[in-house]
Design a protein around this motif. Structure first.
Motif, PDB file in Angstrom:
ATOM      1  N   LYS A   1     -10.246   1.324  -6.581  1.00 24.69           N
ATOM      2  CA  LYS A   1     -11.000   1.328  -6.388  1.00 24.69           C
ATOM      3  C   LYS A   1     -11.520   0.556  -5.812  1.00 24.69           C
ATOM      4  N   THR A   2     -11.215   0.931  -4.588  1.00 24.58           N
ATOM      5  CA  THR A   2     -11.874   0.036  -3.074  1.00 24.58           C
ATOM      6  C   THR A   2     -13.269   0.637  -2.582  1.00 24.58           C
TER       7      THR A   2
ATOM      8  N   ARG B   1      -6.819   3.733  -4.040  1.00 26.65           N
ATOM      9  CA  ARG B   1      -6.043   3.395  -3.337  1.00 26.65           C
ATOM     10  C   ARG B   1      -5.124   2.764  -4.583  1.00 26.65           C
ATOM     11  N   GLU B   2      -3.571   2.413  -3.435  1.00 28.33           N
ATOM     12  CA  GLU B   2      -2.056   2.572  -4.734  1.00 28.33           C
ATOM     13  C   GLU B   2      -1.914   2.229  -4.060  1.00 28.33           C
ATOM     14  N   PHE B   3      -1.231   0.629  -4.809  1.00 25.48           N
ATOM     15  CA  PHE B   3      -0.296  -0.203  -4.334  1.00 25.48           C
ATOM     16  C   PHE B   3       0.633  -0.601  -5.285  1.00 25.48           C
TER      17      PHE B   3
ATOM     18  N   ASP C   1       0.717  -1.231   0.040  1.00 21.57           N
ATOM     19  CA  ASP C   1       0.031   0.153  -0.016  1.00 21.57           C
ATOM     20  C   ASP C   1       0.494   1.141   0.007  1.00 21.57           C
TER      21      ASP C   1
ATOM     22  N   LYS D   1       0.769   4.333   0.490  1.00 20.10           N
ATOM     23  CA  LYS D   1      -0.032   5.510   1.768  1.00 20.10           C
ATOM     24  C   LYS D   1       0.315   4.757   2.459  1.00 20.10           C
ATOM     25  N   THR D   2       0.180   3.490   2.977  1.00 17.98           N
ATOM     26  CA  THR D   2       0.493   2.863   4.238  1.00 17.98           C
ATOM     27  C   THR D   2       2.068   2.357   4.590  1.00 17.98           C
TER      28      THR D   2
ATOM     29  N   VAL E   1      -3.884   1.336  -9.101  1.00 16.87           N
ATOM     30  CA  VAL E   1      -4.684   2.222  -8.344  1.00 16.87           C
ATOM     31  C   VAL E   1      -5.758   1.497  -8.709  1.00 16.87           C
TER      32      VAL E   1
END
Length: 161
Positions: A142-143, A148-150, A96, A98-99, A140
Motif C-alpha cells: 500500500k503506497t 502496487r505490485e513489485f 514495478d 505495472k510500469t 504487494v
C-alpha cells in the motif's frame, strides 16, 4: 517493555551530534537571548522575550526527543547483514510490475529514512512489506498512490551506514 528503534551506526552518530549541538550551542544561546529580552523591561508585550521562550521550548523538546531515541536505539552495522533476504540496512532493487520501472531503496530506521535520497523506513508500509523477502519474491504494498505490485530483483549489502 521498551520499544527499540532500529538505526544505522551513522544515523546514531548524526543524532548524537545534533543532541550535542543543541545542548552546547543552542541551549546557551537561547538562555542569553532570554536574559537580553528580560533586560528590556515589561515581559507582557516583549516580543523578543516570547520568541526566545518559544525557541527554548522547541530546543528543550528536541533534546528530550533525541535523548529518548538514542536511549532506545538499536544500532545495526549495515555492512554485516545477510543479503539472502531483505533486512535492515540492505539495498533492495524492485521492479514495478505495472510500469516495468526499477526502484532502489535502502531499508533504514524511521529517523534516517529519506525517499529522495534512496532510503525508506523499515516501519513504513512499503518497508514492512519488503522485510524478509528474497530475490524473485513478489510484494504487494500500500503506497500513497494506492496498491502496487513489485518483484524483488536484487538485494545487496548497504554502504555508508
Amino acid at each position: 517493555m521498551v520499544e527499540r528503534i532500529p538505526m544505522s551506526q551513522s544515523g546514531y552518530q548524526q543524532l548524537k551530534k545534533e543532541l550535542e549541538r543543541l545542548e552546547k550551542v543552542e541551549r546557551p544561546d537561547v538562555v542569553k537571548a532570554i536574559e537580553i529580552a528580560r533586560a528590556h523591561g515589561d515581559l507582557k508585550e516583549n516580543a523578543e522575550y516570547h520568541a526566545a521562550k518559544e525557541r527554548q521550548s522547541l530546543v528543550e523538546g528536541r533534546i528530550m526527543e533525541l535523548r529518548d531515541k538514542l536511549g532506545r536505539a538499536e544500532t545495526i552495522d549495515c555492512t554485516k547483514v545477510t543479503t539472502r533476504r531483505a533486512v535492515f540496512g540492505t539495498v533492495i532493487t524492485l521492479m514495478d510490475m505495472k510500469t516495468d520501472e526499477e526502484v532502489t531503496y535502502q531499508l533504514l530506521g524511521p529517523e534516517e529514512a529519506d525517499v529522495q535520497r534512496g532510503s525508506i523506513s523499515v516501519l513504513a508500509p512499503l518497508g514492512r512489506s519488503i522485510l524478509g523477502k528474497a530475490v524473485g519474491d513478489e510484494i504487494v504494498a500500500k503506497t500513497p498512490g494506492g496498491m502496487r505490485e513489485f518483484e524483488v530483483i536484487n538485494i545487496q549489502a548497504g554502504t555508508a551506514c
